[in-house]
Design an enzyme around this catalytic site. Structure first.
Site, PDB file in Angstrom:
ATOM      1  N   THR A 108       8.466  -7.477 -12.712  1.00 48.35           N
ATOM      2  CA  THR A 108       7.552  -8.874 -12.588  1.00 48.35           C
ATOM      3  C   THR A 108       7.123  -8.461 -11.236  1.00 48.35           C
ATOM      4  OG1 THR A 108      10.149  -9.549 -13.777  1.00 48.35           O
ATOM      5  CG2 THR A 108       8.407 -11.435 -12.401  1.00 48.35           C
TER       6      THR A 108
ATOM      7  N   ASN B 244      -6.010   4.911   9.589  1.00 45.82           N
ATOM      8  CA  ASN B 244      -4.922   3.525  10.253  1.00 45.82           C
ATOM      9  C   ASN B 244      -5.346   3.549  11.700  1.00 45.82           C
ATOM     10  OD1 ASN B 244      -3.748   5.865   9.523  1.00 45.82           O
ATOM     11  ND2 ASN B 244      -1.522   4.233   9.786  1.00 45.82           N
TER      12      ASN B 244
ATOM     13  N   GLN C  43      -7.460   1.035   4.695  1.00 48.93           N
ATOM     14  CA  GLN C  43      -8.363   0.624   5.208  1.00 48.93           C
ATOM     15  C   GLN C  43      -9.494   0.447   5.511  1.00 48.93           C
ATOM     16  OE1 GLN C  43      -7.101  -0.168   8.737  1.00 48.93           O
ATOM     17  NE2 GLN C  43      -5.302   0.624   8.333  1.00 48.93           N
TER      18      GLN C  43
ATOM     19  N   CYS D 265      10.954   5.374  16.329  1.00 48.51           N
ATOM     20  CA  CYS D 265      12.573   6.252  16.040  1.00 48.51           C
ATOM     21  C   CYS D 265      13.191   5.889  16.418  1.00 48.51           C
ATOM     22  CB  CYS D 265      11.755   7.883  16.454  1.00 48.51           C
ATOM     23  SG  CYS D 265      12.016   8.011  18.814  1.00 48.51           S
TER      24      CYS D 265
ATOM     25  N   GLY E 268       0.825  -1.503  -0.175  1.00 45.88           N
ATOM     26  CA  GLY E 268      -0.301  -0.296   0.005  1.00 45.88           C
ATOM     27  C   GLY E 268       1.009   1.500  -0.104  1.00 45.88           C
TER      28      GLY E 268
END
Length: 359
Positions: free
Chosen positions: A214, A128, A156, A302, A50
C-alpha cells in the site's frame, strides 16, 4: 498531507469513495512528476525512500546485465546493492576510479564499456558528501553508444538543478522527497521501460505489480506539493542557497586559510560544502558545533560508534586522518544570511580552538 491523512485516507486499491480519493492523489502526483521532470507519468514508481529506489534500480540492472559499472564514491545504498548482486546473483562489478575532486575517469569508463558491452552503469549525478557533479550527459551518451543500460542516482540533483528526463534519457533514475523539502520516507524510481523493473516487493498488484504494498499516500502528497513549489522557484532557490554556501566558505577560508574545500576544482551543487580541517578531529568539531545549534556531519557511524572515514573522500585520495578531519555543511531554503554568517563565525572559532588543542 493533512488532506491525505484525513480526507483521502483510504487504500488506493479499494473501490470505495475514500479509495478513489487516494487513487486520484496518486494520479495527480504522477502528473506532477511528468510536468516537473519531463517524462510520461506511467513510468514512475513510488518507493519508501531513495535507498529503496536505488535497490530496486540495481536489482533491475542486474536482471538485464552481467556486469555493473559504478564508482567508489557512490551512495552506500548503491555500493551495498553492488555487493549484494555479486554475492547472491554472481554478477561482476567494476569500479571506475575518480580524480582528486571526485569526478569519474571518463577514459576508464570508455575502456570498461568497450570491454564489457553487456554491462550496465549506475552513477550518482551529484555526490551526497561533496556536492560534486558527474558529467552525466556524457556518461549517458557513452552508455547509449555501447548499448548499455544506465541508472542515475539523482537524489541530490532533483530540486537543485534542472532535470529533464526526456533530454537525459536514462533507463532508470531515482530521487527522494526530503532532498527538496518534502517529507522523509518517500522516494521515486523512474523507468524508461517499466517492464525492465525486477520487483523486490511482491504480494500485491500495486503499481502494476512492480512494487507491491500500500502506497504512503500522505508522503506522496507531500512529495507532490514540495516538487511543485521547488519547480516553480528553482532558479531563485538555487541562487539563494549558492549565496549562503559561498558566503559561508568565504568567511571560513578567509579566517582559516589552512582549511581546504574538498572537490573545489570541479562544478559543485549550490548548497553543499565539504571542508577539510587538517590536523583536528572532525568528530570533535561536529560535536562542538552541535552544542551551538549548528548541525553538520561527517560520515556514517560504524558499530563502534565512531564515524568511519568517508569512503568518498578516501576514494578521492585523502588520507584516513584527512577524511576524519573533514565535515560536510548543507544549506537550505529556510536558512538566512544571518544564520549563515553566525554558523561560519562559529566554525572559525571552534576550528581555531581545536587546532590549538590538537597542535
Amino acid at each position: 498531507m493533512t488532506e491525505a491523512l484525513c480526507v483521502a485516507y483510504g487504500n488506493p486499491s479499494s473501490g470505495h469513495r475514500q479509495g478513489e480519493a487516494a487513487r486520484r492523489l496518486l494520479l495527480d502526483t504522477r502528473a506532477t512528476l511528468q510536468h516537473c521532470l519531463d517524462a510520461p507519468e506511467e513510468h514512475f514508481i513510488f518507493t519508501g525512500s531513495g535507498t529503496e529506489a536505488n535497490n530496486l534500480a540495481m536489482r533491475s540492472l542486474a536482471r538485464h546485465a552481467k556486469i555493473i559499472i559504478t564508482s567508489k564514491v557512490e551512495h552506500s545504498s548503491i555500493l551495498s546493492s553492488a555487493d549484494q548482486v555479486q554475492t547472491t546473483e554472481g554478477k561482476s562489478v567494476e569500479y571506475i576510479r575518480v580524480n582528486p575532486n571526485g569526478v569519474v575517469d571518463m577514459r576508464a569508463m570508455r575502456q570498461q564499456l568497450a570491454t564489457h558491452p553487456e554491462a550496465a552503469v549506475s552513477i550518482q549525478w551529484i555526490n551526497n558528501e561533496t556536492g560534486v557533479f558527474q558529467p552525466i550527459d556524457e556518461i549517458v551518451a557513452l552508455a547509449r553508444d555501447h548499448g548499455s543500460l544506465v541508472h542515475i542516482d539523482a537524489a541530490q540533483a532533483v530540486g537543485k538543478t534542472n532535470v529533464s528526463l526526456r533530454a537525459l534519457n536514462p533507463d532508470f533514475l531515482t530521487l527522494t522527497a526530503h532532498k527538496f523539502n518534502g517529507p522523509a520516507g518517500v522516494g521515486v524510481l523512474y523507468a524508461r521501460r517499466p517492464d525492465f523493473i525486477d520487483p523486490i516487493c511482491v504480494g500485491g498488484g500495486q503499481q502494476g505489480g512492480r512494487h507491491a504494498g500500500t502506497e504512503n499516500i500522505a508522503g506522496i502528497a507531500g512529495l507532490k506539493r514540495a516538487l511543485e513549489l521547488r519547480h516553480a522557484s528553482l532558479k531563485e532557490v538555487i541562487a539563494h542557497m549558492r549565496t549562503l554556501r559561498d558566503t559561508f566558505e568565504q568567511i571560513v577560508l578567509q579566517e582559516c586559510p589552512w582549511v581546504r574545500i574538498n572537490g573545489k576544482h570541479d562544478e559543485r551543487v549550490c548548497n553543499t560544502s565539504n571542508l577539510l580541517f587538517d590536523g583536528i578531529d572532525g568528530q570533535a568539531l561536529v560535536g562542538r558545533l552541535d552544542s551551538k545549534g549548528i548541525y553538520c556531519s561527517q560520515s556514517s557511524a560504524c558499530t563502534t560508534g565512531r564515524p568511519e572515514p568517508s569512503h568518498v573522500l578516501r576514494a578521492m585520495g585523502l588520507s584516513e586522518s584527512q577524511a576524519y578531519a573533514s565535515a560536510r555543511f548543507s544549506f537550505g531554503i529556510t536558512n538566512t544570511l544571518q544564520e549563515t554568517e553566525f554558523a561560519a563565525r562559529s566554525v572559525v572559532e571552534e576550528a581555531e580552538y581545536l587546532k590549538r588543542i590538537f597542535a
